[in-house]
Scaffold this active site. Structure first.
Site, mmCIF file in Angstrom:
data_model
loop_
_atom_site.group_PDB
_atom_site.id
_atom_site.type_symbol
_atom_site.label_atom_id
_atom_site.label_comp_id
_atom_site.label_asym_id
_atom_site.label_seq_id
_atom_site.Cartn_x
_atom_site.Cartn_y
_atom_site.Cartn_z
ATOM 1 N N ASN A 78 -43.278 11.902 22.448
ATOM 2 C CA ASN A 78 -43.350 11.583 23.865
ATOM 3 C C ASN A 78 -42.222 10.618 24.254
ATOM 4 O OD1 ASN A 78 -45.767 13.064 25.087
ATOM 5 N ND2 ASN A 78 -46.565 12.308 23.149
ATOM 6 N N HIS A 108 -30.231 -3.786 8.655
ATOM 7 C CA HIS A 108 -29.065 -4.647 8.448
ATOM 8 C C HIS A 108 -29.426 -5.671 7.380
ATOM 9 C CE1 HIS A 108 -26.419 -3.343 11.733
ATOM 10 N NE2 HIS A 108 -27.544 -3.067 12.371
ATOM 11 N N ALA A 162 -52.319 2.658 17.449
ATOM 12 C CA ALA A 162 -51.330 2.052 18.340
ATOM 13 C C ALA A 162 -50.927 0.652 17.880
ATOM 14 C CB ALA A 162 -51.890 1.994 19.757
ATOM 15 N N LYS A 182 -53.036 -0.627 7.417
ATOM 16 C CA LYS A 182 -53.885 -0.390 6.250
ATOM 17 C C LYS A 182 -54.954 0.631 6.608
ATOM 18 C CE LYS A 182 -53.248 -5.019 4.351
ATOM 19 N NZ LYS A 182 -53.905 -6.296 3.951
#
Length: 201
Positions: A78, A108, A162, A182
């Site tokens: 999405n 990095h 989420a 987890k």
């Protein structure tokens, strides 16, 4: 007729424009909704059914001339998803990504606690790039604003809730949440139910 019930006339015109433009970028894709930022297109492989929302960014920066970013069939992401591949990001079939997701196989500098660790006094954007492959297997669903970090494998059928950060690999057929993510539930194929995972304190 279903399209006319779901979209306005202007939205349908936009879809037609996106569909035509999609064909000239990735001919196997279903639809790319623009604007979309694609960097290193010749190092990216998409399969049948590839679908995106708006504002997505996919990029491949290989150290050699080999493809590093692979999408399986019926992949859908999405809006505002960002995926970066330097060594290898492979996403399986029937994978669904919500919006604002970040997936990367590189960073990095190195921060693993070995002799290659980056000095915090160095300039971050000047630190050497380190990469570890990311594998997202078939039928995975990632929720809104999930981050998937280098070196991670997410097993088949797994769901990530989420705002979770996946910093370690997840097994197949679990629901995982949190930062770091987890597993909290696992699918029982005998009972055909999601069952809570008992955590020993």
């Amino acid at each position: 007729m279903k399209l006319f019930r779901r979209y306005s006339f202007l939205q349908l015109l936009s879809l037609v424009y996106c569909k035509i433009r999609t064909f000239f970028i990735f001919k196997d894709a279903r639809i790319i909704r623009f604007p979309m930022d694609i960097r290193g297109r010749r190092f990216i492989r998409v399969s049948k059914g590839f679908t995106t929302g708006v504002g997505c960014r996919i990029e491949a920066y290989p150290k050699n001339n080999h493809a590093t970013l692979f999408f399986g069939e019926n992949f859908q992401m999405n809006d505002y998803v960002h995926i970066t591949a330097m060594r290898n990001v492979t996403i399986g079939n029937n994978v669904l990504l919500a919006s604002k997701i970040y997936i990367s196989d590189c960073s990095h500098g190195s921060y693993t606690g070995d002799e290659d660790d980056s000095n915090p006094n160095s300039i971050p954007h000047s630190r050497p790039l380190y990469a570890k492959s990311v594998i997202i297997e078939d039928n995975v669903w990632l929720g809104e604003s999930v981050s998937v970090l280098p070196g991670v494998t997410i097993g088949t059928g797994t769901i990530v809730g989420a705002n979770s950060v996946v910093s370690k690999s997840l097994p197949p057929n679990v629901i995982a949440v949190g930062s770091p993510a987890k597993p909290i539930k696992k699918y029982n194929f005998e009972s055909q139910r999601w069952e809570r995972i008992k955590i020993n304190c």
